[in-house]
Write a protein that holds these residues in place. Sequence first.
Motif, mmCIF file in Angstrom:
data_model
loop_
_atom_site.group_PDB
_atom_site.id
_atom_site.type_symbol
_atom_site.label_atom_id
_atom_site.label_comp_id
_atom_site.label_asym_id
_atom_site.label_seq_id
_atom_site.Cartn_x
_atom_site.Cartn_y
_atom_site.Cartn_z
ATOM 1 N N LEU A 142 0.826 -1.212 0.000
ATOM 2 C CA LEU A 142 0.000 0.000 0.000
ATOM 3 C C LEU A 142 0.857 1.258 0.000
ATOM 4 N N THR A 143 1.971 1.224 0.703
ATOM 5 C CA THR A 143 2.882 2.370 0.730
ATOM 6 C C THR A 143 3.440 2.637 -0.657
ATOM 7 N N ILE A 144 3.843 1.586 -1.352
ATOM 8 C CA ILE A 144 4.384 1.762 -2.705
ATOM 9 C C ILE A 144 3.332 2.380 -3.616
ATOM 10 N N VAL A 145 2.132 1.840 -3.574
ATOM 11 C CA VAL A 145 1.064 2.324 -4.463
ATOM 12 C C VAL A 145 0.714 3.779 -4.160
ATOM 13 N N PHE A 146 0.404 4.061 -2.900
ATOM 14 C CA PHE A 146 -0.093 5.405 -2.588
ATOM 15 C C PHE A 146 1.012 6.456 -2.574
ATOM 16 N N ASP A 147 2.229 6.112 -2.182
ATOM 17 C CA ASP A 147 3.320 7.077 -2.290
ATOM 18 C C ASP A 147 3.603 7.398 -3.747
ATOM 19 N N SER A 148 3.555 6.374 -4.599
ATOM 20 C CA SER A 148 3.777 6.618 -6.026
ATOM 21 C C SER A 148 2.701 7.526 -6.592
ATOM 22 N N LEU A 149 1.445 7.304 -6.202
ATOM 23 C CA LEU A 149 0.367 8.178 -6.667
ATOM 24 C C LEU A 149 0.549 9.614 -6.182
ATOM 25 N N MET A 150 0.942 9.772 -4.922
ATOM 26 C CA MET A 150 1.127 11.128 -4.384
ATOM 27 C C MET A 150 2.321 11.829 -5.022
ATOM 28 N N ILE A 151 3.381 11.068 -5.294
ATOM 29 C CA ILE A 151 4.552 11.659 -5.961
ATOM 30 C C ILE A 151 4.196 12.025 -7.396
ATOM 31 N N ALA A 152 3.440 11.152 -8.071
ATOM 32 C CA ALA A 152 3.022 11.440 -9.450
ATOM 33 C C ALA A 152 2.120 12.668 -9.506
ATOM 34 N N ALA A 153 1.309 12.864 -8.486
ATOM 35 C CA ALA A 153 0.427 14.041 -8.426
ATOM 36 C C ALA A 153 1.175 15.287 -7.975
ATOM 37 N N ASP A 154 2.460 15.146 -7.691
ATOM 38 C CA ASP A 154 3.333 16.247 -7.263
ATOM 39 C C ASP A 154 2.863 16.877 -5.947
ATOM 40 N N LEU A 155 2.356 16.018 -5.041
ATOM 41 C CA LEU A 155 1.961 16.508 -3.723
ATOM 42 C C LEU A 155 3.169 16.777 -2.836
#
Length: 110
Positions: free
Chosen positions: A42-55
Motif C-alpha cells: 500500500l505504501t508503494i502504491v499510494f506514495d507513487s500516486l502522491m509523488i506522481a500528483a506532485d503533492l
Amino acid sequence: MSYILVLAPLLAASIVAAVLALRRDRRRWGALAIAAAIVLALTIVFDSLMIAADLFRYDDAKLLGPHIALAPIEDLGYALIAVLLAAAIWTLLPSRAARRGDDASEATDA
C-alpha cells in the motif's frame, strides 16, 4: 542530513522492540510478515500516486537512490517501523481480561 540517517536509528529500535515482544511465537511472526507485506504494498502504491500528483518531492541528494515505482526505498522504512512498533505494542499491552483482573480460563469455561 540524509533520510537514511534519520531512518536507521528508528528502524533499529523498532526491530529490537519487535524481536523482544514477539520472541519465539511463530504465529505472530507470520502475522507480522503478512501485515508488513500489505502495508509495504500500500505504501508503494499510494506514495507513487502522491509523488506522481506532485503533492511532495524529495531532495535527490539526500536519497539512497533506489526506487520502487516512484517511491524511494526510504519511504518503505517508515512504513516498516510503523508495522513493527504496532506489533510490539499490541503484544506488550495487557489484554482486556488481564486489565479487569479476570482469569481467561474462567471466561472460556462459563
